[in-house]
Design a protein around this motif. Structure first.
Motif, short mmCIF file in Angstrom:
data_model
loop_
_atom_site.label_atom_id
_atom_site.label_comp_id
_atom_site.label_asym_id
_atom_site.label_seq_id
_atom_site.Cartn_x
_atom_site.Cartn_y
_atom_site.Cartn_z
N LEU A 75 0.82 -1.21 0.00
CA LEU A 75 0.00 0.00 0.00
C LEU A 75 0.85 1.26 0.00
CD1 LEU A 75 -2.96 -0.80 2.40
CD2 LEU A 75 -3.03 -0.46 -0.05
N THR A 76 1.93 1.26 0.77
CA THR A 76 2.82 2.41 0.80
C THR A 76 3.41 2.67 -0.57
OG1 THR A 76 3.37 1.97 3.11
CG2 THR A 76 4.90 3.35 1.88
N GLY A 77 3.85 1.63 -1.24
CA GLY A 77 4.42 1.77 -2.58
C GLY A 77 3.41 2.28 -3.60
N VAL A 78 2.19 1.78 -3.52
CA VAL A 78 1.14 2.22 -4.45
C VAL A 78 0.80 3.68 -4.20
CG1 VAL A 78 -1.29 1.93 -5.04
CG2 VAL A 78 0.19 -0.07 -4.87
N PHE A 79 0.61 4.06 -2.94
CA PHE A 79 0.29 5.46 -2.63
C PHE A 79 1.43 6.39 -3.01
CE2 PHE A 79 -2.86 4.19 0.93
CZ PHE A 79 -3.85 3.99 -0.02
N TRP A 80 2.66 5.96 -2.79
CA TRP A 80 3.82 6.76 -3.13
C TRP A 80 3.92 6.94 -4.64
CZ3 TRP A 80 9.22 5.46 -0.70
CH2 TRP A 80 10.13 6.45 -1.02
N SER A 81 3.72 5.86 -5.38
CA SER A 81 3.81 5.91 -6.84
C SER A 81 2.71 6.78 -7.44
CB SER A 81 3.70 4.49 -7.40
OG SER A 81 3.72 4.51 -8.80
N ALA A 82 1.54 6.76 -6.84
CA ALA A 82 0.41 7.53 -7.35
C ALA A 82 0.44 8.99 -6.90
CB ALA A 82 -0.89 6.89 -6.91
N GLY A 83 1.37 9.35 -6.02
CA GLY A 83 1.42 10.71 -5.50
C GLY A 83 0.18 11.04 -4.67
#
Length: 81
Positions: free
Chosen positions: A58-66
């Motif tokens: 989830l952290t990676g997805v949120f980070w990637s999506a800004g």
């Protein structure tokens, strides 16, 4: 990945002995799908590893999506109106 690594270490005879076992020996309780029979190793690798991996995903997805920047802009825009 954590459980797969445990299996690789067991198959290569690097991690042997009772500490590498997923379940406690001679445990007959099958409640909650066998969760009550997990050893400390089984609990850590199954429960902790699963939720830590999910949190990292989830952290990676949120980070990637800004996501944080988008929420801040939307919040600032909503506060102005």
């Amino acid at each position: 990945m954590l459980d797969l690594t445990r299996h690789l270490l067991q198959d290569a005879d690097i991690w042997t002995g009772p500490s590498s076992s997923m379940y406690r020996p001679n445990c007959d309780d099958s409640g909650l799908g066998g969760l009550t029979c997990l050893s400390w190793t089984g609990f850590f690798f199954t429960i902790v590893g699963t939720y830590a991996g999910f949190a990292m995903l989830l952290t990676g997805v949120f980070w990637s999506a800004g996501f944080v920047g988008k929420v801040k802009r939307a919040w600032a825009l909503a506060r102005k109106q």
